[in-house]
Every structure is written in C-alpha cells, then in structure tokens.
Design an enzyme around this catalytic site. Structure first.
Site, short mmCIF file in Angstrom:
data_model
loop_
_atom_site.label_atom_id
_atom_site.label_comp_id
_atom_site.label_asym_id
_atom_site.label_seq_id
_atom_site.Cartn_x
_atom_site.Cartn_y
_atom_site.Cartn_z
N LYS A 169 0.84 -1.21 0.00
CA LYS A 169 0.00 0.00 0.00
C LYS A 169 0.87 1.26 0.00
O LYS A 169 0.51 2.27 -0.61
CB LYS A 169 -0.92 0.00 1.22
CG LYS A 169 -1.87 1.20 1.31
CD LYS A 169 -2.83 1.25 0.15
CE LYS A 169 -3.71 2.50 0.16
NZ LYS A 169 -4.66 2.53 1.28
N LYS A 237 -0.56 12.15 5.52
CA LYS A 237 -0.18 11.15 6.54
C LYS A 237 0.51 9.96 5.90
O LYS A 237 1.54 9.47 6.39
CB LYS A 237 -1.43 10.70 7.30
CG LYS A 237 -1.21 9.62 8.35
CD LYS A 237 -1.40 8.20 7.83
CE LYS A 237 -2.84 7.95 7.42
NZ LYS A 237 -3.03 6.51 7.02
#
Length: 289
Positions: A169, A237
C-alpha cells in the site's frame, strides 16, 4: 460468523454496510452517527471497544493512522485483550509496514491471529464493494477472511507475510500522490499555454501516459468541487509513513519528499479535509499570489 467492524469513517461505514447481509455484524465508532445508521439497517451497536469484540470470530479495523490503531487495540482498555482466543483481527487501516509487524506480534502474544489488509480504492469502490485488498499474513487466516473480503472487494492480492500488505500500500500511494501532483502542475501550465481547462480535462486523463484514476479527479477539478473521496490530510499522513518506511530501509525518496512538501503546504492552506485532488486548487492559488 460473528463479525465486528471498528472505524466507520468515509471508507469503513461503506465497507461495513456491504458485510451486513452476510454475517452477524457488530459496529463501533467514536462518533455515534455512523453507528446509528448501520444499527438502523440491522447491525448491533456496541457501546465500548471491549463489548464490541467479546463474541467476535473476526474483527475488522479501518482507522486513520497507526497511533489510533494502537490506542484502540493495545493496552488494558484496548480490544485485543477482550477478543476470544484464536479469533482473527484484520487491520484494513493504512499504516506503515513496521507497525503492522508490531501489531502482529502483540496480537500473537494475546492469542489472536492477525492480517494486515489495507485497501486500494476510495469511497466509490467502498460503496460498490469493488475494493482491492492487499493482504499480509498466513494463507490459512486469509482463507477464513476471504468470504468477508469478497463482499467488500472485487480483488484480493496476497502479498506475503505480515507487513507486506501495508508495504505494498505504501508503494501504491507513493505513485498516487505523485501522479496527482504531476497532473495538477501540468494542467496549470497547459492553461498558461492557451488551452482551456475543459479541453485539458477532457483529453489529458484519457491519454496512455496518464494514470486511470485521473479521469475521476479531472471532474472534481473541472467543477472546483473537492468532496473528499480520499482526504488530502490522509494522503499527507501516508506520505509521512512512506518517508518513515524509506528511512528504516535506508532508501532515499527524492520525488516523494517533494510531493510531501506540496501536500503539507496544501494542508496548511486549509485543504486538509478536501479530496487530495484539491492540490490543484492549492497550486493554482499559489501561482496567482
């Protein structure tokens, strides 16, 4: 199966809704509105983390960042200590791979099996049940979770051991963030060169050199409406976690570092809750200032 879903944000509430017809579902979230909505459709609303998981065979989490996962999972008030022995925790949150490996170790010490299973896809695929799950962990644990994952997604990629789902990811979001930055910068130059925004949004996303996701983002840019499919603050983030992961492996990331600075500036300018394609609006306003 008795299934618990913790974390009902933009993604989690849609993922949980797709599970409803296929299991006995308990839901928990810090804010009550999505819990109430799912309870109205047949889910059981839990009043605490520990109550939520007490009878669970499988617990899904979809939370904003590693610190939130740790706060809700670990410690005396965390849900791990209340899960039945040998039950399965599937963390779909986007976290750094070293955190996923730590979570797997903490879970094992508590007698709990673990999968890291972050998703590729934003709100619309979550609604449609067409997410891609990137799974790290044991094949046997994936086989238990697979029927549930298949209700929320159209593709499951087993990437390897614990942490490898989260690692993959990281790679996907590195490309996603940078592709959006390149597209925004390029289209703004195109307008300066005399091309209309309409023409650029109609043509550039459909060229072989463009990432497929840009077709949808072009529509947000075209109308100047950045309803969050993937909030910019979460992309920032993820770029921070990418940078942390690269540091752990002593791998320089020159382009990603530039992208992180761009998203940080857009976040500071008030675009954090917008879709990450609002980077275009930030660059446009910066260019005009």
């Amino acid at each position: 199966m008795n299934v618990t879903f913790i974390g009902l944000g933009i993604m989690g509430q849609n993922m949980a809704r797709n599970l409803l017809p296929h299991c006995t579902l308990t839901v928990f979230n810090r804010s009550p509105q999505p819990v109430e909505a799912l309870a109205a459709d047949g889910a059981t609303a839990a009043t605490s983390l520990t109550d939520a998981v007490a009878d669970a065979d499988v617990v899904f989490t979809m939370l904003a960042k590693p610190e939130v996962v740790a706060a809700q999972a670990f410690g005396e008030e965390g849900f791990l200590q209340a899960m039945p022995n040998d039950s399965l925790w599937v963390d779909c949150s986007t976290v750094n791979p070293s955190f996923s490996r730590e979570a797997a170790q903490v879970a094992k010490a508590s007698g709990i099996r673990f999968l890291d299973a972050p998703v590729a896809g934003t709100r619309k695929p979550a609604e449609d049940g067409t997410l891609t799950f990137l799974v790290g962990g044991a094949e046997a644990d994936l086989n238990q979770a697979r029927p549930l994952l298949e209700q929320m997604g159209s593709k499951i990629v087993h990437t390897g051991n614990h942490g490898q789902g989260s690692a993959f990811k990281m790679l996907i979001n590195a490309q996603l963030a940078q592709s959006m930055a390149v597209f925004a910068e390029t289209t703004l130059l195109g307008e300066k060169l005399g091309f209309s925004r309409e023409m650029l949004m109609d043509t550039l996303p459909n060229l072989p050199v463009s990432a497929p996701f840009l077709t949808g983002k072009a529509e947000l840019i075209r109308h100047g409406q950045f309803e969050p499919q993937f909030p910019l603050e979460l992309m920032l983030k993820d770029l921070h976690l990418l940078e942390k992961t690269a540091y752990e492996h002593r791998q320089p990331l020159f382009m990603s570092s530039v992208a992180k600075a761009l998203y940080a500036s857009a976040d500071a300018a008030g675009h954090g809750r917008d879709d990450f394609s609002a980077l275009h609006a930030f660059l446009e306003s910066h260019n005009q200032s």
